[in-house]
Design a protein around this motif. Structure first.
Motif, PDB file in Angstrom:
ATOM      1  N   THR A   5      -0.982  34.228 -16.762  1.00 57.35           N
ATOM      2  CA  THR A   5      -0.207  33.028 -16.491  1.00 57.35           C
ATOM      3  C   THR A   5       0.179  33.030 -15.014  1.00 57.35           C
ATOM      4  N   TRP A   7       2.804  33.753 -13.966  1.00 57.52           N
ATOM      5  CA  TRP A   7       3.768  34.853 -13.844  1.00 57.52           C
ATOM      6  C   TRP A   7       3.069  36.209 -13.852  1.00 57.52           C
ATOM      7  N   TRP A   8       1.781  36.250 -13.473  1.00 58.66           N
ATOM      8  CA  TRP A   8       1.001  37.483 -13.455  1.00 58.66           C
ATOM      9  C   TRP A   8       1.658  38.553 -12.603  1.00 58.66           C
ATOM     10  N   TRP A   9       2.406  38.124 -11.604  1.00 57.30           N
ATOM     11  CA  TRP A   9       3.029  39.073 -10.680  1.00 57.30           C
ATOM     12  C   TRP A   9       4.030  39.992 -11.383  1.00 57.30           C
ATOM     13  N   MET A  10       4.506  39.578 -12.570  1.00 51.31           N
ATOM     14  CA  MET A  10       5.438  40.449 -13.301  1.00 51.31           C
ATOM     15  C   MET A  10       4.756  41.737 -13.745  1.00 51.31           C
ATOM     16  N   VAL A 115       5.260  36.752 -21.075  1.00 43.15           N
ATOM     17  CA  VAL A 115       5.443  35.938 -19.871  1.00 43.15           C
ATOM     18  C   VAL A 115       4.207  35.985 -18.969  1.00 43.15           C
ATOM     19  N   ALA A 116       3.613  37.164 -18.805  1.00 45.68           N
ATOM     20  CA  ALA A 116       2.488  37.314 -17.868  1.00 45.68           C
ATOM     21  C   ALA A 116       1.123  37.024 -18.501  1.00 45.68           C
TER      22      ALA A 116
END
Length: 119
Positions: A5, A7-10, A115-116
């Protein structure tokens, strides 16, 4: 199909934290050694925790290219910290390291999966 997503950085943040934890665990400072001794984890096996954390970092970073590997790695990290939380409770070692470090990392790793990644 599993995809990342926005939010891959998470997962990268989780990997960075685990990398720092693994590097610290090579020659553990007092708060890490106190924690491992407090839950009764044998000193002869401390090296295995470093290996597990480094493998998790590799899996989370591989997840940037292969999202399925990243999602599986994030779930495995959550499982690792569930086991750590159970060890803390069973040993009655419920100080600051349990509430902040152990449960904090458990919460972060549980959040990363939905989330990710889109499963």
């Amino acid at each position: 199909m599993i995809e990342t997503t926005p939010w891959w950085w998470m997962s990268v943040a989780l990997a960075a934290i685990l990398l720092g934890d693994a590097l610290l665990s090579i020659r553990p400072p007092r708060f890490i050694s106190d924690c491992l001794e407090g839950v009764g984890f044998p000193r002869d096996w401390w090296w295995a925790l470093v290996a597990v954390k480094l493998l998790a970092v590799a899996g989370l970073l591989a997840g940037l290219v292969y999202p399925g590997i990243g999602a599986a790695s994030a779930m495995a990290v959550a499982g690792y910290f569930v086991c750590a939380a159970v060890a803390h409770v069973r040993a009655g070692f419920l100080g600051q390291s349990f509430w902040v470090n152990c449960l904090g990392m458990l919460a972060l790793s549980i959040v990363v999966v939905p989330v990710a990644y889109t499963i």
